[in-house]
Design a protein around this motif. Structure first.
Motif, mmCIF file in Angstrom:
data_model
loop_
_atom_site.group_PDB
_atom_site.id
_atom_site.type_symbol
_atom_site.label_atom_id
_atom_site.label_comp_id
_atom_site.label_asym_id
_atom_site.label_seq_id
_atom_site.Cartn_x
_atom_site.Cartn_y
_atom_site.Cartn_z
ATOM 1 N N UNK A 1 0.765 -1.111 -0.090
ATOM 2 C CA UNK A 1 0.089 -0.270 -0.052
ATOM 3 C C UNK A 1 0.934 1.321 0.086
ATOM 4 N N UNK B 1 -2.771 8.017 -11.271
ATOM 5 C CA UNK B 1 -3.930 8.585 -11.838
ATOM 6 C C UNK B 1 -4.832 7.734 -12.602
ATOM 7 N N UNK B 2 -5.868 7.769 -13.056
ATOM 8 C CA UNK B 2 -6.728 6.806 -13.848
ATOM 9 C C UNK B 2 -6.061 6.443 -15.238
ATOM 10 N N UNK C 1 -8.333 -1.017 -6.676
ATOM 11 C CA UNK C 1 -9.217 -0.538 -5.793
ATOM 12 C C UNK C 1 -9.209 0.797 -5.506
ATOM 13 N N UNK C 2 -7.913 1.489 -5.584
ATOM 14 C CA UNK C 2 -8.132 2.951 -5.044
ATOM 15 C C UNK C 2 -7.468 4.016 -6.146
ATOM 16 N N UNK C 3 -7.008 3.297 -7.249
ATOM 17 C CA UNK C 3 -6.363 4.475 -8.439
ATOM 18 C C UNK C 3 -7.139 4.412 -9.706
ATOM 19 N N UNK C 4 -7.577 3.213 -10.230
ATOM 20 C CA UNK C 4 -8.268 3.246 -11.613
ATOM 21 C C UNK C 4 -7.135 3.053 -12.589
ATOM 22 N N UNK C 5 -5.875 3.137 -12.174
ATOM 23 C CA UNK C 5 -4.758 2.826 -13.350
ATOM 24 C C UNK C 5 -4.828 1.603 -14.030
ATOM 25 N N UNK D 1 -10.592 -1.596 4.161
ATOM 26 C CA UNK D 1 -10.680 -2.112 3.054
ATOM 27 C C UNK D 1 -10.665 -3.703 2.999
#
Lengths: 350, 350, 350, 350
Positions: free
Chosen positions: C164, C173-174, C196-200, C311
């Protein structure tokens, strides 16, 4: 070319026959395939917003000029280009970033043209997408959408972008909870985005059970019908009596924000997005002692739009299109939207 | 040991003779040499703040218990230490970080104990520095001040810390301008700090010409007497008709914030700090369309205090001490402060 | 109580019978139920890491003292508590944040105790979880895990936390892509977290087809076997010839980082995590002209752990436990791990 | 118009007579009054930089084409403008932001055109300021300098901008110390800027006592002559044995960076700026365990330049100009700079 235009506020839009613009320099002419119908188009049509004490903030006082071709959610194909355009080709499918700035203010300097001191947004200060063609001042405001559907892509440039800007402004962490007020088109997209990029726990609040059901499918972990139950009590129960870490209010009316202010954990961010209007009696001492942040969120940046297109291309987010209209039905589209009869997003196909 | 205590609100403080605490574990007993007299001590003394519509927010509703020894700006020397204390020695000169949290909430987890969900601040929720000795729960809340003067150091932990927290919350850039409302002790320190760490242009606003003169010496580039001239017009002129990029309001009364909201450039941050109280009629639509941020700022973190001590040691900032009192004069000190007769900061020397 | 201890480096761990500690003050005694087996335990066992030119960096030079009870991934139940403990109860299920700092350095001041100047981590500088009981210096280092499984929770405090921390350091960033080098336990968790948390967009790189298959199930959008195909060519193809926006290297050996540096887009972040060791010949001019960032990432903060537990509780991330051992099998566990025979995570159940 | 151009690498620049460009669209023609002479002009002249193992990175491999008019620090007056230019007038005094990007990459989207994937910088990829006139592709790259001197303003767009970008990349806090390696033009400006906007403690390091004396006048709190004393020992003494929180290396040679890596506190940022070249043997394990960040810093953004102009206008920073040359002396200027005979900055006045 034909365009559906607001000639006078509150009167039906007129289909006018205008000269098709010819792009020069960095300009690009887009053949519009889809133009989203947005709540703020209603404000343009009505000529104003409601401010404090029922007073109207007139669009003309903010620089809007009529006749105007509205439409700022524009997707289409490149028809022709000025001699300085690079990196694009005729017939490429694109969406348009409409929140164009003057380019010289501090916001523009850091790529936040949507917050420019002297905005020249398409469909607001310049003619927009309720037309067969629209001229875009530079290829820099275009994003290629590949083989994505133009109807589903058009709302990325305002509906989804506004939702995204709001989500970013909340600065959510995975152990935060966020209350999203208003489960309409923007609220649902905000839920999808919160799910996709933050890991936070989502509580959807609305007064319509049907919308709240859809909210669940779009990522809401919990739902609250603020008409049927006491919203303050409900939120406190869902948050171990701690309150919300953040609220995104897509309504932003006196009544909703009054509730927002009573469900906050210390350090909470209240992100105000909606343009419903009205006023709030703000308790001043509470702001510092509780370390609240009230944040106005207005659309998003060009870079945010690029990020959204990336997410949409990979299916991480899915804009919901519910109604399609012809150019000649522009007035009907606005009327339906005003009456709350459009779930998701309406799109005009010129 | 002797302590000046609030037994009942609005009555003179009483000098009581209490048992001197014995530190154990990580605790440290400080022999108080200087204890700053703060505006918020007056609220403790009066038993409340003014909220919306003149309604009083009672301190007891926020968890304060009487009798209470106030005093949260504490500098002194280490008298004795619990067996687990490390890195400190008897007789070392220190200031105390009083904004102690419970340690388990998200704020505490990132070192922002000042914004804890369940605060246990010294001089507010636990006995503070209007006394010969004060017990500090852990050596982790102490900062060594070397050979700095304790009178000048004590206000770092609240007056300067609050100013610093506010300046940080404005996120000033060198081409920003900031209006600092209230040229009292906190305002002057905010000017020094803005000068030292941001490079921004400073406009001081007050209703007292004498204070505004002092403001100039503390870093203000421009001054506005809002009693003698129209503050909105004045700010617009000083900012090329653009408005303020940020406002820090150390008064935070209905009247000052109403003015604040009319002098803002798009994207402006309004940082509210003062506890004067009252309410504001907030125009809701303006918040998103103008992308304003209203930010409540409450003291600062332990790390901020370490940064302040570093700046003070090197003379980059200079707290202004104007009045010194004996412990027996605590009531007099509060009375003078309430009457606006203390310029800079008053300090009790027990 | 029994503990499996390193008495001398490179020799089998010994089961010793030690006095069970008694908690006082803020201390808590945990009855260990699960203690993860981590690669860095091997370094403690071997007494060092490989530095430049094959030179060994000795653990004793970094402050480690033997005999030592290793084990820093600890989950269990509260056995007893010191008199100052608050907010916890006997028999509550918790995991332990082991990356404890001294509390006085700038890192500790902002809640990054894992990066303390003078660390006192459990299982490294103090006795850890390869034992029936472990003493934790304060209840502030505990996180309640509710009804989560202790085996699945234990690795949150190092394996998942390190992943993490690394993901956070990439600032994805996505519309970014990230190459994750090493599809072992940490790499897989990094993929889950990135998802789960970035969209990359995630590209997994490893030399083992089996692991790469598992990578796909954990969120990888693309996989590259750097043994079978040219990794540089493969990454360039997957990134439209632009290169990676970020790389997270969980191996961090001379050979992997050499490849990392050749697949980077301008402005790329290279996050180095692994402790494999070795050296890199770094081309200095390239760093500024290409605006690269090389970022060392070491575990994560207490707050990060709280986010991870949030999470995991909601099933957003799922640690993979593959092997379980008794306390007496500690040496066997380390031997298997060293030989690469543990996929996911091994856990000791004392 | 006359221009001093590099026709072939390593040969004297030639004065050529070129057609004066005519601006169209958003373009602006600037009559150059001052054009700074920069170290990177030498690299253009020599045709390359030194990479790993003495290998040369050729400018032509990075897209540079000859003949080329160098000069990227340009200040002058507006001679004429294309038909789309807004907000500027003939004869206005401006400086030019030369780090122009293509406009479509993620860096450009957030206003960091200086880090564009496909840069088209003036004086590097397009003709620059060693000429009587220079054409700027858009008025958006101009900053008004009011009545500031053009000689003193020109270096803001590279020398000061690079220093500023580096200072920003260090993310200095007031209780940090920073070692600035190289007390030349950039180093001195970095000291001024660190002083103006961070509050951090500054240690200047160089091998020239004269330069170190000037460093003191520009804000250095301490100086270290790394030729005369052991730099590692000196830094450790100045930092209470803790090491540097940050280093900015304006030399960035193998030897200086090797020293940099030995004077670091845990969590330190090493910002590499210089283009001296060479290689470093990087100890890989140390990067994560010590949580170091190695950050390449390349010039700065348009917004950074606006901030610098604001600081310079108010006299907060003061660029140091030491030598003035005619256009015909361009070769002489580069030769002097290469020989280390220019203190501060040389400027060509065409």
């Amino acid at each position: 070319m034909e365009a559906a235009r607001i000639i006078r506020v509150n009167e039906p839009l007129e289909i006018q026959n205008l000269d098709t613009p010819k792009p020069k320099g960095s300009q690009v002419l887009i053949k519009v395939q889809s133009s989203g119908v947005c709540h703020s188009d209603i404000h343009l049509w009505e000529g104003g917003y409601e401010g404090v004490g029922g007073q109207i903030i007139k669009t003309t006082d903010r620089g809007v000029k009529y006749p105007l071709t509205p439409g700022h959610e524009i997707a289409g194909i490149i028809e022709s280009m000025g001699e300085d355009v690079e990196g694009f080709a005729k017939n490429e499918k694109v969406i348009v970033f409409p929140w164009i700035g003057e380019g010289l203010c501090p916001a523009c300097r850091i790529g936040e043209e949507n917050l420019c001191d002297k905005p020249r947004s398409l469909g607001v200060y310049n003619d927009g997408g309720y037309a067969e063609y629209v001229i875009v001042p530079s290829y820099k405001y275009l994003v290629k959408i590949g083989d994505m559907d133009t109807d589903a892509s058009a709302p990325l440039s305002c509906s989804a972008l506004t939702a995204y800007g709001a989500v970013k402004n909340t600065q959510l962490k995975p152990n935060d909870n966020v209350v999203i007020v208003g489960a309409g088109g923007l609220g649902l997209m905000a839920m999808q985005l919160t799910k996709a990029v933050t890991g936070a726990k989502i509580i959807a609040m609305d007064i319509d059970d049907g919308k709240l059901e859809v909210a669940k499918q779009n990522g809401a972990d919990f739902i609250v019908n603020s008409k049927k139950e006491d919203p303050i009590k409900a939120i406190m129960e869902l948050t171990d009596k701690l309150g919300a870490d953040a609220v995104i209010d897509f309504v932003n009316a006196g009544k909703t924000v009054e509730t927002d202010m009573q469900i906050l954990r210390r350090r909470a961010r209240v992100v105000l997005v909606g343009l419903f209007g009205g006023a709030l009696q703000l308790n001043l001492v509470t702001i510092p002692t509780r370390a609240y942040k009230i944040i106005g969120s207005y659309t998003g940046s060009m870079n945010d739009l690029v990020e959204l297109v990336s997410l949409a291309k990979r299916g991480v987010i899915k804009p919901i299109i519910s109604n399609r209209f012809k150019l000649s039905q522009a007035t009907e589209a606005l009327t339906m939207l005003k009456a709350g009869k459009i779930i998701g997003r309406g799109v005009i196909n010129p």
